[in-house]
Motif scaffolding. Sequence first.
Motif, PDB file in Angstrom:
ATOM      1  N   VAL A 258      -6.121  -5.792   0.631  1.00  0.00           N
ATOM      2  CA  VAL A 258      -5.073  -6.801   0.432  1.00  0.00           C
ATOM      3  C   VAL A 258      -4.839  -7.049  -1.054  1.00  0.00           C
ATOM      4  O   VAL A 258      -3.693  -7.112  -1.515  1.00  0.00           O
ATOM      5  N   ALA A 259      -5.907  -7.160  -1.831  1.00  0.00           N
ATOM      6  CA  ALA A 259      -5.758  -7.375  -3.272  1.00  0.00           C
ATOM      7  C   ALA A 259      -5.050  -6.208  -3.934  1.00  0.00           C
ATOM      8  O   ALA A 259      -4.202  -6.392  -4.820  1.00  0.00           O
ATOM      9  N   ALA A 260      -5.376  -4.972  -3.508  1.00  0.00           N
ATOM     10  CA  ALA A 260      -4.726  -3.787  -4.077  1.00  0.00           C
ATOM     11  C   ALA A 260      -3.237  -3.770  -3.732  1.00  0.00           C
ATOM     12  O   ALA A 260      -2.390  -3.495  -4.589  1.00  0.00           O
ATOM     13  N   ILE A 261      -2.916  -4.081  -2.476  1.00  0.00           N
ATOM     14  CA  ILE A 261      -1.516  -4.100  -2.054  1.00  0.00           C
ATOM     15  C   ILE A 261      -0.743  -5.166  -2.821  1.00  0.00           C
ATOM     16  O   ILE A 261       0.379  -4.929  -3.294  1.00  0.00           O
ATOM     17  N   GLU A 262      -1.323  -6.330  -2.961  1.00  0.00           N
ATOM     18  CA  GLU A 262      -0.655  -7.418  -3.691  1.00  0.00           C
ATOM     19  C   GLU A 262      -0.406  -7.034  -5.142  1.00  0.00           C
ATOM     20  O   GLU A 262       0.658  -7.329  -5.701  1.00  0.00           O
ATOM     21  N   ASP A 263      -1.352  -6.362  -5.761  1.00  0.00           N
ATOM     22  CA  ASP A 263      -1.207  -5.936  -7.156  1.00  0.00           C
ATOM     23  C   ASP A 263      -0.063  -4.944  -7.310  1.00  0.00           C
ATOM     24  O   ASP A 263       0.777  -5.070  -8.219  1.00  0.00           O
ATOM     25  N   LEU A 264       0.008  -3.962  -6.421  1.00  0.00           N
ATOM     26  CA  LEU A 264       1.055  -2.944  -6.504  1.00  0.00           C
ATOM     27  C   LEU A 264       2.414  -3.501  -6.100  1.00  0.00           C
ATOM     28  O   LEU A 264       3.439  -3.113  -6.654  1.00  0.00           O
TER      29      LEU A 264
END
Length: 275
Positions: free
Chosen positions: A148-154
């Motif tokens: 989730v953190a990776a998706i939010e960052d991208l």
Amino acid sequence: MERLKRVLVTNDDGIDAPGLKIAEAIAARIADEVVTIAPLGDQSGVGQGISMHNPLRLTRYAEHRYAVTGTPADCVMYAMAEFFADTPPDLVLSGVNWGANLSDSVMYSGTVGAVLAANHLGLDAIALSQAFTQRSALDFSATEAFAVAAIEDLWATRSAHGCCWNINFPMLAVEAISGMRFTRQVGGAIRAPHLIEGADGRGLAYHWLTFERDTTNVTAADADVVALRDGYISAMPLRGTRCDEAVLERVSVGGERRLTPAGQHAGEARSTQAK
């Protein structure tokens, strides 16, 4: 990141794959509605292939959960034609693949193929893959902790860079992961194709296609393989075209060259053109 309205989830391991449930749970954390359309069976290694010679059949497993007798790219195309023609999803998630999709394997990956198919239709899409050290020991802890953190960052930078990514999570304890590193696809992990010979019940020969792999010779600091080796999540941007822009620039974009027809000498060609 504001909550999304709708996420389409697919994969290449099939509707019953444990990683698909992980992807559905991740999607539910970022979207109000999750729709799953995955292959009926394992479609690993099919890349971005689509079914041209077989019909597609849809099976409903539950509300907003379906299987298609086709490839991951088929699933995306079917979803857009049947369910989302007027209201496309905000994001397509493909995975979570049990096994990394790195280096040479990216071009064969059905997980990545679904993302490229989505990109061709103008959709934002992200592939999620979990590396393993032992195939039978399922452990998606790293993906569950950081996806989730990776998706939010991208997602936050999609207006500048688009949102078409291949994310791979290392097989490490959550506390041992250092962060996310932006990487590129570097070849060299597949050394050669390899055939495993067998015989059927009638004694007729068949072969399983596999590869001889060795990732130890991939050492470039910006390689996706090295990122996982160093304890980082790998985030590699994808593009939906096959055109090599760098080569095109070198040969001059839009440049033209006269060619001599087969069986005719260059001088004869010039003489014919002069007439």
